[in-house]
Design a protein around this motif. Structure first.
Motif, PDB file in Angstrom:
ATOM      1  N   ARG A 250       0.847  -1.198   0.000  1.00  0.00           N
ATOM      2  CA  ARG A 250       0.000   0.000   0.000  1.00  0.00           C
ATOM      3  C   ARG A 250       0.883   1.248   0.000  1.00  0.00           C
ATOM      4  N   PRO A 251       0.465   2.309  -0.685  1.00  0.00           N
ATOM      5  CA  PRO A 251       1.261   3.546  -0.700  1.00  0.00           C
ATOM      6  C   PRO A 251       1.212   4.237   0.656  1.00  0.00           C
ATOM      7  N   ALA A 252       2.270   4.965   0.962  1.00  0.00           N
ATOM      8  CA  ALA A 252       2.342   5.649   2.257  1.00  0.00           C
ATOM      9  C   ALA A 252       1.306   6.761   2.359  1.00  0.00           C
ATOM     10  N   HIS A 253       0.998   7.421   1.247  1.00  0.00           N
ATOM     11  CA  HIS A 253       0.012   8.499   1.272  1.00  0.00           C
ATOM     12  C   HIS A 253      -0.536   8.685  -0.146  1.00  0.00           C
ATOM     13  N   ILE A 254      -1.594   9.438  -0.236  1.00  0.00           N
ATOM     14  CA  ILE A 254      -2.183   9.793  -1.517  1.00  0.00           C
ATOM     15  C   ILE A 254      -2.375  11.306  -1.536  1.00  0.00           C
ATOM     16  N   SER A 255      -2.039  11.918  -2.632  1.00  0.00           N
ATOM     17  CA  SER A 255      -2.039  13.379  -2.693  1.00  0.00           C
ATOM     18  C   SER A 255      -3.457  13.937  -2.631  1.00  0.00           C
ATOM     19  N   ARG A 256      -3.549  15.190  -2.192  1.00  0.00           N
ATOM     20  CA  ARG A 256      -4.846  15.862  -2.069  1.00  0.00           C
ATOM     21  C   ARG A 256      -5.507  16.032  -3.431  1.00  0.00           C
ATOM     22  N   GLU A 257      -4.726  16.377  -4.461  1.00  0.00           N
ATOM     23  CA  GLU A 257      -5.303  16.587  -5.776  1.00  0.00           C
ATOM     24  C   GLU A 257      -5.854  15.296  -6.365  1.00  0.00           C
ATOM     25  N   THR A 258      -5.192  14.163  -6.059  1.00  0.00           N
ATOM     26  CA  THR A 258      -5.691  12.877  -6.535  1.00  0.00           C
ATOM     27  C   THR A 258      -7.009  12.524  -5.853  1.00  0.00           C
ATOM     28  N   LEU A 259      -7.117  12.786  -4.560  1.00  0.00           N
ATOM     29  CA  LEU A 259      -8.356  12.520  -3.837  1.00  0.00           C
ATOM     30  C   LEU A 259      -9.507  13.373  -4.362  1.00  0.00           C
ATOM     31  N   LEU A 260      -9.228  14.643  -4.611  1.00  0.00           N
ATOM     32  CA  LEU A 260     -10.276  15.519  -5.142  1.00  0.00           C
ATOM     33  C   LEU A 260     -10.721  15.059  -6.534  1.00  0.00           C
ATOM     34  N   ALA A 261      -9.765  14.644  -7.357  1.00  0.00           N
ATOM     35  CA  ALA A 261     -10.106  14.152  -8.693  1.00  0.00           C
ATOM     36  C   ALA A 261     -10.912  12.855  -8.597  1.00  0.00           C
ATOM     37  N   ALA A 262     -10.521  11.960  -7.682  1.00  0.00           N
ATOM     38  CA  ALA A 262     -11.243  10.701  -7.504  1.00  0.00           C
ATOM     39  C   ALA A 262     -12.668  10.944  -7.026  1.00  0.00           C
ATOM     40  N   SER A 263     -12.838  11.910  -6.125  1.00  0.00           N
ATOM     41  CA  SER A 263     -14.176  12.242  -5.640  1.00  0.00           C
ATOM     42  C   SER A 263     -15.062  12.762  -6.766  1.00  0.00           C
ATOM     43  N   ALA A 264     -14.505  13.600  -7.635  1.00  0.00           N
ATOM     44  CA  ALA A 264     -15.270  14.127  -8.765  1.00  0.00           C
ATOM     45  C   ALA A 264     -15.631  13.013  -9.751  1.00  0.00           C
ATOM     46  N   ILE A 265     -14.693  12.096 -10.005  1.00  0.00           N
ATOM     47  CA  ILE A 265     -14.960  10.970 -10.897  1.00  0.00           C
ATOM     48  C   ILE A 265     -16.023  10.060 -10.296  1.00  0.00           C
ATOM     49  N   TYR A 266     -15.920   9.796  -9.004  1.00  0.00           N
ATOM     50  CA  TYR A 266     -16.897   8.973  -8.292  1.00  0.00           C
ATOM     51  C   TYR A 266     -18.299   9.566  -8.476  1.00  0.00           C
ATOM     52  N   GLN A 267     -18.405  10.875  -8.253  1.00  0.00           N
ATOM     53  CA  GLN A 267     -19.697  11.552  -8.369  1.00  0.00           C
ATOM     54  C   GLN A 267     -20.229  11.478  -9.799  1.00  0.00           C
ATOM     55  N   GLU A 268     -19.356  11.655 -10.761  1.00  0.00           N
ATOM     56  CA  GLU A 268     -19.777  11.695 -12.154  1.00  0.00           C
ATOM     57  C   GLU A 268     -20.206  10.314 -12.659  1.00  0.00           C
ATOM     58  N   LEU A 269     -19.490   9.261 -12.266  1.00  0.00           N
ATOM     59  CA  LEU A 269     -19.743   7.930 -12.811  1.00  0.00           C
ATOM     60  C   LEU A 269     -20.860   7.184 -12.087  1.00  0.00           C
ATOM     61  N   TYR A 270     -20.981   7.365 -10.785  1.00  0.00           N
ATOM     62  CA  TYR A 270     -21.835   6.469 -10.013  1.00  0.00           C
ATOM     63  C   TYR A 270     -22.997   7.148  -9.287  1.00  0.00           C
ATOM     64  N   ALA A 271     -23.000   8.451  -9.168  1.00  0.00           N
ATOM     65  CA  ALA A 271     -24.124   9.123  -8.509  1.00  0.00           C
ATOM     66  C   ALA A 271     -25.352   9.058  -9.404  1.00  0.00           C
ATOM     67  N   LYS A 272     -26.502   8.786  -8.808  1.00  0.00           N
ATOM     68  CA  LYS A 272     -27.741   8.711  -9.570  1.00  0.00           C
ATOM     69  C   LYS A 272     -28.258  10.107  -9.865  1.00  0.00           C
ATOM     70  N   PRO A 273     -28.892  10.284 -11.030  1.00  0.00           N
ATOM     71  CA  PRO A 273     -29.416  11.617 -11.388  1.00  0.00           C
ATOM     72  C   PRO A 273     -30.446  12.114 -10.365  1.00  0.00           C
ATOM     73  N   ASN A 274     -30.382  13.378 -10.087  1.00  0.00           N
ATOM     74  CA  ASN A 274     -31.325  14.039  -9.185  1.00  0.00           C
ATOM     75  C   ASN A 274     -31.278  13.502  -7.753  1.00  0.00           C
ATOM     76  N   GLU A 275     -30.167  12.852  -7.377  1.00  0.00           N
ATOM     77  CA  GLU A 275     -29.996  12.354  -6.014  1.00  0.00           C
ATOM     78  C   GLU A 275     -28.663  12.838  -5.460  1.00  0.00           C
ATOM     79  N   LYS A 276     -28.684  13.214  -4.203  1.00  0.00           N
ATOM     80  CA  LYS A 276     -27.461  13.646  -3.555  1.00  0.00           C
ATOM     81  C   LYS A 276     -26.693  12.434  -3.019  1.00  0.00           C
ATOM     82  N   GLY A 277     -25.381  12.544  -2.995  1.00  0.00           N
ATOM     83  CA  GLY A 277     -24.563  11.471  -2.457  1.00  0.00           C
ATOM     84  C   GLY A 277     -24.149  10.459  -3.508  1.00  0.00           C
ATOM     85  N   VAL A 278     -23.334   9.485  -3.063  1.00  0.00           N
ATOM     86  CA  VAL A 278     -22.822   8.436  -3.943  1.00  0.00           C
ATOM     87  C   VAL A 278     -23.052   7.074  -3.298  1.00  0.00           C
ATOM     88  N   PRO A 279     -23.227   6.020  -4.119  1.00  0.00           N
ATOM     89  CA  PRO A 279     -23.404   4.674  -3.558  1.00  0.00           C
ATOM     90  C   PRO A 279     -22.074   3.952  -3.400  1.00  0.00           C
TER      91      PRO A 279
END
Length: 326
Positions: A250-279
């Motif tokens: 496992r990596p020792a750490h993950i950068s802040r910019e990578t986490l923010l990008a992953a969160s945006a990708i998560y929201q874009e790919l898996y969040a349902k339309p017209n619903e808040k949050g992610v599954p």
């Protein structure tokens, strides 16, 4: 020259024999520390929702077996997610084991249930042979490096016709988080790192149980999809559950910019339309295996069948006609 070669050959044989038959993927000491940290948190009960539900469902499978178990063991009990549902009328004496002393101390049972607590790693089981009627484990064995060896030890500790009931996370668990982190790192770093630990595939469980010597297997899966406000709340809850990554690579750490990008990708790919949050998907594999015993149902000897499979259609038609006439 011959004498020197013989010593070399003997040393090579010794090295081959003592070489472990499995690869150590998980850092067991790191996992123990993660569990200790989670158990000592003042709000540890807030993160019990998933494991408590799976523990309840696993205990329900124990109740389906119409038998009173005199001696049982709960391997990797955590905070007692199964023992709080096991009744004294079903199990007479239950041994709780876990690598985390703090979690083990917090485990409780139902009224009248006789319990014994032992600090013990799942990879170092030392129960006496043929001493247990039942072995149960919930969401713990997916962190074991030598899973075939663990299954073999459990089977050895069971009495003939003893039963092993367990659950663990399957390969589709957190696929949303895994793919989002991988896409973010590919974009930011040009490569990926293992931020989510590997899980056992359902297709491998049956072969591992058969290899260990279990019979009359029952394997099924369940998917639990839980909603979170964002990816960061999911990561926080995984840490509170002591389910954060414990792989050696496992990596020792993950950068802040990578986490923010992953969160945006998560929201874009898996969040349902017209619903808040992610599954977040958790695949749970449940399985039941029995140690062979003299009183178990046995298949008929080869050649004793009275009907050929090629005539099976005629047999079904005959049964249908009899029901119609009645």
């Amino acid at each position: 020259m011959l004498k020197t070669y013989s010593k070399w050959a003997i040393n090579k044989c010794r090295t081959y024999v003592t070489r472990p038959s499995h690869m150590n993927i998980f850092d067991r000491n790191a996992k123990r520390l993660q569990k200790e940290r989670a158990a000592l948190s003042p709000d540890v009960e807030l993160y019990d929702y998933l494991k408590d539900e799976v523990g309840f469902r696993l205990a329900d499978r124990v109740f389906d077996i119409k038998r009173e178990f005199k001696t049982a063991a709960n391997i990797g009990c955590h905070r007692g997610y199964i023992s709080k549902h096991i009744l004294a009328e079903c199990v007479q004496h239950l041994t709780l084991t876990d690598s985390s002393a703090s979690m083990l101390e917090q485990a409780q049972g139902t009224p009248g249930l006789q319990m014994r607590k032992v600090v013990l790693d799942e990879e170092e089981l030392d129960f006496e042979d043929n001493s247990l009627d039942l072995v149960i484990s919930s969401l713990s064995l997916h962190w074991v490096n030598d899973l075939p060896g663990c299954f073999a030890k459990i089977k050895q500790s069971l009495k003939p016709d003893g039963v092993f009931i367990a659950s663990l996370f399957g390969g589709d668990t957190l696929f949303e988080l895994r793919s989002s982190l991988q896409l973010a790192e590919l974009e930011r770093k040009g490569g990926i790192a293992p931020h989510v630990s590997p899980f056992t595939q359902i297709r491998d469980i049956g072969s591992l149980l058969n290899r260990a010597g279990f019979t009359m297997l029952t394997i099924d899966t369940d998917e639990m999809v839980i909603g979170y406000p964002s990816m960061f709340e999911l990561l926080w809850d995984l840490k509170g559950m002591a389910e954060n990554n414990a792989a050696f690579n496992r990596p020792a750490h993950i950068s802040r910019e990578t986490l923010l990008a992953a969160s945006a990708i998560y929201q874009e790919l898996y969040a349902k339309p017209n619903e808040k949050g992610v599954p977040a998907t958790f695949q749970i594999i449940y399985f039941v295996g029995w140690k062979p015993g003299p009183n178990q149902p046995q298949p008929l000897e080869r050649g004793t069948g009275e009907v050929s499979l090629k005539d099976l259609g005629k047999v079904i038609e005959g049964v249908g006609k009899v029901k119609t006439e009645n």
